[in-house]
Design a protein around this motif. Structure first.
Motif, PDB file in Angstrom:
ATOM      1  N   ARG A 159       0.813  -1.218   0.000  1.00 49.15           N
ATOM      2  CA  ARG A 159       0.000   0.000   0.000  1.00 49.15           C
ATOM      3  C   ARG A 159       0.845   1.266   0.000  1.00 49.15           C
ATOM      4  O   ARG A 159       0.487   2.265  -0.629  1.00 49.15           O
ATOM      5  CB  ARG A 159      -0.952  -0.007   1.194  1.00 49.15           C
ATOM      6  N   GLY A 160       1.975   1.257   0.715  1.00 51.41           N
ATOM      7  CA  GLY A 160       2.838   2.425   0.711  1.00 51.41           C
ATOM      8  C   GLY A 160       3.467   2.665  -0.651  1.00 51.41           C
ATOM      9  O   GLY A 160       3.516   3.799  -1.143  1.00 51.41           O
ATOM     10  N   LEU A 161       3.958   1.591  -1.278  1.00 49.62           N
ATOM     11  CA  LEU A 161       4.530   1.728  -2.611  1.00 49.62           C
ATOM     12  C   LEU A 161       3.480   2.199  -3.604  1.00 49.62           C
ATOM     13  O   LEU A 161       3.746   3.040  -4.464  1.00 49.62           O
ATOM     14  CB  LEU A 161       5.134   0.396  -3.065  1.00 49.62           C
ATOM     15  N   GLU A 162       2.269   1.681  -3.483  1.00 45.62           N
ATOM     16  CA  GLU A 162       1.192   2.125  -4.357  1.00 45.62           C
ATOM     17  C   GLU A 162       0.960   3.630  -4.218  1.00 45.62           C
ATOM     18  O   GLU A 162       0.798   4.353  -5.223  1.00 45.62           O
ATOM     19  CB  GLU A 162      -0.099   1.379  -4.042  1.00 45.62           C
ATOM     20  N   ALA A 163       0.954   4.114  -2.981  1.00 48.13           N
ATOM     21  CA  ALA A 163       0.749   5.549  -2.765  1.00 48.13           C
ATOM     22  C   ALA A 163       1.861   6.360  -3.412  1.00 48.13           C
ATOM     23  O   ALA A 163       1.608   7.425  -4.012  1.00 48.13           O
ATOM     24  CB  ALA A 163       0.674   5.838  -1.269  1.00 48.13           C
ATOM     25  N   ALA A 164       3.103   5.882  -3.320  1.00 43.55           N
ATOM     26  CA  ALA A 164       4.226   6.605  -3.916  1.00 43.55           C
ATOM     27  C   ALA A 164       4.133   6.606  -5.435  1.00 43.55           C
ATOM     28  O   ALA A 164       4.425   7.616  -6.092  1.00 43.55           O
ATOM     29  CB  ALA A 164       5.544   5.991  -3.460  1.00 43.55           C
ATOM     30  N   ILE A 165       3.733   5.479  -6.024  1.00 47.92           N
ATOM     31  CA  ILE A 165       3.575   5.412  -7.478  1.00 47.92           C
ATOM     32  C   ILE A 165       2.485   6.370  -7.943  1.00 47.92           C
ATOM     33  O   ILE A 165       2.660   7.136  -8.911  1.00 47.92           O
ATOM     34  CB  ILE A 165       3.253   3.972  -7.921  1.00 47.92           C
ATOM     35  N   ARG A 166       1.365   6.341  -7.257  1.00 46.35           N
ATOM     36  CA  ARG A 166       0.267   7.228  -7.661  1.00 46.35           C
ATOM     37  C   ARG A 166       0.661   8.701  -7.503  1.00 46.35           C
ATOM     38  O   ARG A 166       0.316   9.541  -8.341  1.00 46.35           O
ATOM     39  CB  ARG A 166      -0.988   6.899  -6.860  1.00 46.35           C
ATOM     40  N   ALA A 167       1.396   9.019  -6.442  1.00 43.71           N
ATOM     41  CA  ALA A 167       1.843  10.392  -6.239  1.00 43.71           C
ATOM     42  C   ALA A 167       2.827  10.816  -7.334  1.00 43.71           C
ATOM     43  O   ALA A 167       2.771  11.949  -7.833  1.00 43.71           O
ATOM     44  CB  ALA A 167       2.484  10.540  -4.864  1.00 43.71           C
ATOM     45  N   ALA A 168       3.744   9.909  -7.710  1.00 41.94           N
ATOM     46  CA  ALA A 168       4.718  10.234  -8.757  1.00 41.94           C
ATOM     47  C   ALA A 168       4.039  10.462 -10.099  1.00 41.94           C
ATOM     48  O   ALA A 168       4.387  11.391 -10.845  1.00 41.94           O
ATOM     49  CB  ALA A 168       5.747   9.109  -8.863  1.00 41.94           C
ATOM     50  N   LEU A 169       3.051   9.619 -10.426  1.00 43.85           N
ATOM     51  CA  LEU A 169       2.331   9.791 -11.691  1.00 43.85           C
ATOM     52  C   LEU A 169       1.503  11.069 -11.686  1.00 43.85           C
ATOM     53  O   LEU A 169       1.430  11.782 -12.702  1.00 43.85           O
ATOM     54  CB  LEU A 169       1.458   8.574 -11.958  1.00 43.85           C
ATOM     55  N   ALA A 170       0.888  11.384 -10.551  1.00 41.54           N
ATOM     56  CA  ALA A 170       0.129  12.632 -10.464  1.00 41.54           C
ATOM     57  C   ALA A 170       1.051  13.829 -10.620  1.00 41.54           C
ATOM     58  O   ALA A 170       0.707  14.816 -11.298  1.00 41.54           O
ATOM     59  CB  ALA A 170      -0.610  12.696  -9.123  1.00 41.54           C
ATOM     60  N   ASP A 171       2.238  13.750 -10.030  1.00 41.18           N
ATOM     61  CA  ASP A 171       3.223  14.818 -10.156  1.00 41.18           C
ATOM     62  C   ASP A 171       3.617  15.023 -11.616  1.00 41.18           C
ATOM     63  O   ASP A 171       3.847  16.146 -12.067  1.00 41.18           O
ATOM     64  CB  ASP A 171       4.445  14.467  -9.314  1.00 41.18           C
ATOM     65  N   ALA A 172       3.684  13.916 -12.355  1.00 38.93           N
ATOM     66  CA  ALA A 172       4.051  13.980 -13.774  1.00 38.93           C
ATOM     67  C   ALA A 172       2.871  14.311 -14.687  1.00 38.93           C
ATOM     68  O   ALA A 172       3.060  14.524 -15.885  1.00 38.93           O
ATOM     69  CB  ALA A 172       4.667  12.649 -14.196  1.00 38.93           C
TER      70      ALA A 172
ATOM     71  N   ALA B 236      10.101   5.430  -2.419  1.00 39.83           N
ATOM     72  CA  ALA B 236      10.375   6.559  -3.304  1.00 39.83           C
ATOM     73  C   ALA B 236      10.276   6.069  -4.740  1.00 39.83           C
ATOM     74  O   ALA B 236      10.847   5.024  -5.082  1.00 39.83           O
ATOM     75  CB  ALA B 236      11.761   7.147  -3.032  1.00 39.83           C
ATOM     76  N   VAL B 237       9.578   6.814  -5.568  1.00 41.36           N
ATOM     77  CA  VAL B 237       9.357   6.429  -6.966  1.00 41.36           C
ATOM     78  C   VAL B 237       9.685   7.610  -7.864  1.00 41.36           C
ATOM     79  O   VAL B 237       9.211   8.738  -7.643  1.00 41.36           O
ATOM     80  CB  VAL B 237       7.903   5.980  -7.197  1.00 41.36           C
TER      81      VAL B 237
END
Length: 407
Positions: free
Chosen positions: A277-290, A400-401
């Protein structure tokens, strides 16, 4: 919300178990040549294999006097940084050092120096302990020595997020550029933790592969027969600039950092959340940032440590979140796990994948764990379209992603 500042990678440098320099390291991972071997320093240990940097002569590379005053975790970083700065076509003698930052990651600092001097303390007494003990082993000396080396007088940070440290450093460096805190950042990570005490600790945790009859086959990310990671050492350094600045000076842009996300599992000291779940949150945050959707990811350079828990959790996240079935690889089958340097080294490999349009294979993958519904590269494969994710996780539930794209 998407970050509007475009950040370019203009320089790359590597010191890895695959070789000294970007060229040898990239060839090792694309040719799937595992670096794991018997380690004489661990001859009496429960686990006796590691991935060491081959032929690293600090005195020859840095000068005998300079090398003597540095722990290996700093030596690796300076050699990689020199390569990266030269690759970027930059001359520290002419740049505005006040606008040059350094953001580097490591998990531990200098345990080699600490253990050496502890032996001196016990055997010869406190009067014989070196006055260089603290200047050599403190984690912040990684960035401090880089500042001295290159005259970088801007923001100077060392990030410690366990095995996510290198990726966290790259993401933080990107943010400094976006905030106009500096114009150039030397970023990445370095680690030299292959000491008797540290390796005994990892072994006692049950984190290391015990495939000692076949050292080169011990690190096998996503494989059904994986049983733990093989510890490695090394450094990866990237030179980052705002893309507009890089193009204005005629620099070669090797790739772009277009997104970054970070999170904490808040689940367990050393084990990842079983569903990631933590990695998922980081991936979603990185994609949203991009400003990108999950279906726009074509390739994932996975954390892929070769441990039973990490690989399964990460595979579940990739399957659940990334809808376009990206091609996955882990270069740790070759390099082993470079701990705090891993995310930085793998970010360099991700940039090279985008630039060369080639996904390195996952070494030692002979039978994908049947619980994993992902596509893993088992041979060198043309890179698919779309952006690249570089995933990193660490003890303490750190994630971190990075999202990377071609120039």
């Amino acid at each position: 919300m998407r970050n509007a500042v475009e950040v370019a990678v203009t320089g790359l440098g590597l010191v890895t178990p695959g070789g000294i320099g970007v060229g040898p390291s990239w060839r090792a991972v694309t040719e799937a040549r595992p670096a794991a071997a018997w380690d004489p320093l661990l001859a009496h240990h429960r686990v006796r294999i590691s991935c060491r940097v081959p032929g690293f002569d600090a005195a020859a590379l840095l000068g005998a006097r300079r090398a003597h005053r540095l722990d290996p975790f700093v030596q690796f970083a300076l050699v990689a940084a020199r390569e990266a700065v030269a690759d970027a076509g930059l001359d520290p003698a002419t740049w505005d050092g006040g606008r040059v930052g350094v953001v580097l990651g490591c998990a531990d600092g200098g345990p080699i120096t600490v253990e050496e001097q502890h032996r001196v303390l016990l055997g010869e007494g406190p009067a014989r302990v070196s006055p260089l003990l603290l200047p050599k082993q403190l984690p912040n000396m990684l960035a401090g020595q880089a500042a001295l080396e290159f005259g970088a007088r801007g923001p100077n940070l060392v990030v410690a997020t366990a095995c996510a440290s290198g990726a966290s450093a790259v993401g933080t460096a990107r943010d400094l550029l976006a905030l106009d805190r500096c114009d150039i950042v030397l970023t990445g990570g370095s680690e030299a933790m292959l000491t008797p005490l540290v390796m005994a600790g990892f072994a006692q945790m049950g984190a290391l592969s015990q495939r000692e009859e076949d050292p080169q086959g011990a690190s096998r990310p996503f494989d059904a027969g994986r049983d733990g990671f093989v510890a490695g050492e090394g450094a990866g350094i990237l030179v980052l600039e705002r893309a507009a600045d890089a193009r204005a000076r005629g620099a070669r842009v090797r790739g772009r950092i277009v997104g970054y996300g970070a999170s904490a599992d808040a689940h367990h000291l050393t084990s990842p959340h079983p569903e990631g779940r933590g990695l998922e949150a980081a991936i979603r945050a990185a994609l949203a940032d991009a400003g990108l959707s999950p279906g726009e990811v074509g390739h994932v350079n996975a954390h892929g440590t070769s441990t039973p828990l990490n690989d399964l959790a990460e595979a579940r996240v990739i399957h659940r979140v990334l809808t376009g079935r990206p091609l996955v690889t882990s270069t740790k089958g070759v390099t082993g796990h470079l701990l705090g340097a891993a995310g930085a080294v793998e970010a360099v490999f991700a940039v090279l994948t985008a630039e060369q349009r080639l996904v390195p294979p996952t070494a030692n993958l002979t039978s994908l764990d049947p619980r994993m519904d992902i596509d893993v590269a088992s041979r060198p494969t043309p890179a698919p379209g779309g952006v690249i994710l570089s995933n990193s996780s660490g003890f303490g539930g750190q994630n971190a992603v990075l999202v990377l794209a071609p120039a």
